[in-house]
Every structure is written in structure tokens, then in C-alpha cells.
Design a protein around this motif. Structure first.
Motif, PDB file in Angstrom:
ATOM      1  N   SER A   1      99.555 119.401  25.891  1.00 37.88           N
ATOM      2  CA  SER A   1      98.359 120.180  26.311  1.00 37.88           C
ATOM      3  C   SER A   1      98.088 121.071  25.116  1.00 37.88           C
ATOM      4  O   SER A   1      98.981 120.899  23.885  1.00 37.88           O
ATOM      5  N   ASP A   2      97.099 121.966  25.009  1.00 35.51           N
ATOM      6  CA  ASP A   2      97.014 122.741  23.824  1.00 35.51           C
ATOM      7  C   ASP A   2      97.910 123.840  23.989  1.00 35.51           C
ATOM      8  O   ASP A   2      98.779 123.852  24.978  1.00 35.51           O
ATOM      9  N   LEU A   3      98.244 124.520  23.009  1.00 32.03           N
ATOM     10  CA  LEU A   3      99.229 125.725  22.900  1.00 32.03           C
ATOM     11  C   LEU A   3      98.909 126.668  24.269  1.00 32.03           C
ATOM     12  O   LEU A   3      97.710 127.165  24.388  1.00 32.03           O
ATOM     13  N   LEU A   4     100.026 127.045  24.767  1.00 33.65           N
ATOM     14  CA  LEU A   4      99.969 127.705  26.060  1.00 33.65           C
ATOM     15  C   LEU A   4     100.836 129.133  25.794  1.00 33.65           C
ATOM     16  O   LEU A   4     101.744 129.124  25.052  1.00 33.65           O
ATOM     17  N   TYR A   5     100.531 130.098  26.546  1.00 35.49           N
ATOM     18  CA  TYR A   5     101.275 131.295  26.555  1.00 35.49           C
ATOM     19  C   TYR A   5     102.438 130.978  28.009  1.00 35.49           C
ATOM     20  O   TYR A   5     102.064 130.746  28.971  1.00 35.49           O
ATOM     21  N   GLY A   6     103.646 131.153  27.584  1.00 27.29           N
ATOM     22  CA  GLY A   6     104.508 130.857  28.586  1.00 27.29           C
ATOM     23  C   GLY A   6     105.801 131.887  28.687  1.00 27.29           C
ATOM     24  O   GLY A   6     106.169 132.502  27.843  1.00 27.29           O
ATOM     25  N   GLN A   7     106.266 131.850  30.010  1.00 33.24           N
ATOM     26  CA  GLN A   7     107.609 132.464  30.341  1.00 33.24           C
ATOM     27  C   GLN A   7     108.585 131.722  30.890  1.00 33.24           C
ATOM     28  O   GLN A   7     108.054 130.643  31.939  1.00 33.24           O
ATOM     29  N   ALA A   8     109.600 131.793  30.963  1.00 37.24           N
ATOM     30  CA  ALA A   8     110.657 131.101  31.562  1.00 37.24           C
ATOM     31  C   ALA A   8     111.883 131.853  31.974  1.00 37.24           C
ATOM     32  O   ALA A   8     112.222 132.975  31.106  1.00 37.24           O
ATOM     33  N   ALA A   9     112.501 131.733  33.215  1.00 39.07           N
ATOM     34  CA  ALA A   9     113.823 132.267  33.827  1.00 39.07           C
ATOM     35  C   ALA A   9     114.463 131.325  34.848  1.00 39.07           C
ATOM     36  O   ALA A   9     113.733 130.574  35.468  1.00 39.07           O
ATOM     37  N   TRP A  10     115.902 131.728  34.722  1.00 36.98           N
ATOM     38  CA  TRP A  10     116.720 130.860  35.620  1.00 36.98           C
ATOM     39  C   TRP A  10     116.428 131.383  36.990  1.00 36.98           C
ATOM     40  O   TRP A  10     116.792 132.777  37.219  1.00 36.98           O
ATOM     41  N   ALA A  11     116.371 130.498  38.013  1.00 38.30           N
ATOM     42  CA  ALA A  11     116.836 131.101  39.485  1.00 38.30           C
ATOM     43  C   ALA A  11     117.979 130.150  40.028  1.00 38.30           C
ATOM     44  O   ALA A  11     117.392 128.884  40.296  1.00 38.30           O
ATOM     45  N   GLY A  12     119.156 130.593  39.975  1.00 31.07           N
ATOM     46  CA  GLY A  12     120.166 129.604  40.337  1.00 31.07           C
ATOM     47  C   GLY A  12     120.377 128.479  39.299  1.00 31.07           C
ATOM     48  O   GLY A  12     120.476 128.762  37.947  1.00 31.07           O
TER      49      GLY A  12
END
Length: 344
Positions: free
Chosen positions: A238-249
């Protein structure tokens, strides 16, 4: 992978009205869909160990099925309890749409009837598990973030898949909400705004956001990047994206948008930043032929081999005429109705 359509919200509103007219309760479905549906006499709930019987509707975005006659909602028991609830409600969505003339007409008249019906089922299930007032309490500012996803997972009995579907409908720009396992492999994803989601089972470890999240502690802290990219099985990004990530379990939530990220004060689009990797070789799960992935199926997002096989055909089960067990097509010789185990 699930996509959103402009007509889905109206279809889901109508599905809810039909369900309530038949004596159904949204609150009961939110608390425990199995308890609410197993007590009804107009349909049957069938739990199966691992596979969906071949005489039911296949091709869903969930591990379940719907049997038309008699009306039966089929759910595989190998999934988590949260995911079983989502699957059951998804199949209820098929039942409601297939037994109401107005809803059925909306499907038939849609330009992509099967994808539209499936997307409506996902959205219906997500709305039942995650009512508006609950979602609203976890959205702060201009839209959902990855903290919204982890907060809803902690505050409800909804599956991660339901949360993906619910939150992608609240994004204000093209975006994706996805779930990955500990190896960076997609287990579920939903998209909106013309952005295609990564295919289930695809490796996203080349995504800088995923790389950073896999190195981070799994304590729920948020990882933020402005150079996230979806990697598709045909080698494109894809084109460059703004992203966030976090663990849930033991699973990783990703939230990625093309612009207008709710967690940033300024995040313009970065068009024409997509890339292409060298030719990606794939092995067909159906005929085991190796080929360069040059295109994907519009329905399952899997690469299509030169013989026309993709994820749709790879997931089609075949019943052995000797042992009468449903098995994967790869367990049969070409043209044979007897599996290799019985033939040997």
C-alpha cells in the motif's frame, strides 16, 4: 478479507428491525448469543468440531456456515468462545437476509452481492456484540485508535474480529484494522475507503510498524509509526500509512489510516509511495504448482495459480467415497473420489 460498502449500515439497520419484529432482542444477543438463539424454535444452532458440513453455505469470512433447510446456524468449536459468538451472529445475519424479501432484494441488486451480504453479516455481528454506547465510551477525539481496540477487548466478550469490523466503520479516512498472531501473520482484517486489507494468513513482518511491535513488550503499550505499509501477496504494498499497534493477549491489533490519523495533529496523505517487491513465488494449495503471483482473487485476496485455483478452491472440502470423511482436495489424486489414505 472483509470490506465495507456504503450500503452496509442501512442493510444492518434493516436487519436489526427484522430481527426485533421476529421477537428477537439485541440485549440478549450481546449478553450470550448461544443462549438467546438455542432457545428459539424457528432455527437450529449446530456446533461441529472442526469443519463446516459441505451442504451449508461456504465462503464466509468466518469459520461457520448456514444451512437453508431447515434453517441452521453452524459454528466450529475449535475457535475461542469470543470468536464462536461472532461466528454465530454472522450466520444469523445470513439467516435474516435470506428470509426477508426486502433484504434479499438489496443483496441481489448490489454490484457485488456475495461480498455485500458477507460484509453485512460481519457488521451485524459486530454491532450486536459491541453496541454503540459501549463503542462511544472508548473513542476519544476524532476517531478510533488502537487503544480503542484493546479497551473494547478488555471491556466486552467480543472477539478481536468483531472489534476490527466495528472500528473500521468508525474510521474517517481510508484505513485498516487488523489482528496478527505472534509471528506477524494476519488472522483477521477489515478495511474501508477503497484500501484493500491484507489477506488472512499473509506475512506482514516487512511492515515497519509490525517489526517494531514484535520487538516491543507485550504489555499493552502503544507502538506508533508513520511509515506503516500493508504487504500484499502479489508483492505490492500500500502507500505509506499512519499506524498504531498494541498487544491484546497473544494477538496484535493494528490500526492504519491513509490520512487524518486520530492520534496526530497533522497527517496528510502520502500518495504514490507504494512499492513492488521482486516476483513472489507461491505454491498452489490445490494442485501444488509453483508460480509467480501476478494477480489475486477479488473475493478471497489469495493469488491465483495458472490453473485458476485460489483460496476459494483451496478451502473447498471433498468427501472420500471410501471413508466418508471430508478432507482437503490436496489429499486426493487429481480426478479421484477416494483419498490417498484409503487408496494406499
Amino acid at each position: 478479507m472483509p470490506r465495507t460498502f456504503d450500503a452496509v449500515p442501512a442493510q444492518v439497520d434493516a436487519m436489526v428491525r427484522v430481527w426485533e419484529a421476529r421477537g428477537g432482542s439485541q440485549d440478549d444477543l450481546t449478553r450470550d448469543a448461544f443462549a438467546a438463539l438455542e432457545s428459539r424454535d424457528d432455527l437450529t444452532v449446530l456446533r461441529v468440531p472442526e469443519f463446516v458440513p459441505h451442504d451449508s453455505q461456504l465462503g464466509c469470512s468466518v469459520a461457520g456456515g448456514y444451512r437453508w433447510d431447515p434453517p441452521t446456524l453452524i459454528v466450529t468449536q475449535s475457535m475461542s468462545w469470543r470468536r464462536q459468538q461472532f461466528t454465530l451472529l454472522h450466520e444469523l445475519g445470513h439467516h435474516i437476509q435470506k428470509t426477508d424479501i426486502a433484504l434479499g432484494t438489496a443483496i441481489v441488486e448490489h454490484r457485488e452481492p456475495e461480498a455485500f451480504e458477507d460484509a453485512s453479516c460481519d457488521a451485524f455481528a459486530a454491532r450486536m456484540l459491541l453496541p454503540d454506547d459501549l463503542v462511544d465510551t472508548h473513542i476519544h477525539g476524532s476517531g478510533p485508535t488502537v487503544s480503542t481496540a484493546t479497551g473494547l477487548f478488555a471491556a466486552s466478550n467480543a472477539s478481536r474480529a468483531a472489534i476490527c469490523v466495528r472500528l473500521v466503520g468508525r474510521l474517517r479516512s481510508a484505513g485498516v484494522v487488523a489482528v496478527l498472531d505472534g509471528d506477524g501473520i494476519v488472522t483477521f482484517a477489515a478495511a474501508c475507503g477503497g484500501l484493500f486489507p491484507p489477506a488472512r494468513g499473509s506475512d506482514q513482518c516487512s511492515n515497519p510498524l509490525v517489526q517494531a511491535a514484535l520487538r516491543a513488550d507485550r504489555d499493552g503499550r502503544v507502538v506508533t509509526r508513520d511509515d506503516a505499509q500493508i504487504w500484499y501477496r502479489d508483492g505490492h504494498t500500500s502507500d505509506l500509512l499512519y499506524g498504531q499497534a498494541a498487544w491484546a493477549g497473544d494477538r496484535l491489533f493494528l490500526t492504519m489510516v491513509s490520512h487524518g490519523a486520530p492520534w496526530l495533529t497533522f497527517s496528510p496523505p502520502r500518495d504514490s509511495t507504494a512499492d513492488r517487491a521482486p516476483d513472489a513465488w507461491e505454491e498452489c494449495e490445490h494442485c501444488h504448482q509453483e508460480f509467480v503471483a501476478e494477480g489475486v482473487c477479488g473475493r478471497c485476496e489469495h493469488p491465483r495459480c495458472p490453473s485458476g485455483h485460489c483460496g476459494c478452491t483451496a478451502n473447498t472440502e471433498q468427501t472420500c467415497t471410501e471413508c466418508f470423511l471430508c478432507k482437503h482436495p490436496s489429499q486426493f489424486d487429481t480426478g479421484s473420489t477416494v483419498c490417498r489414505d484409503c487408496a494406499s
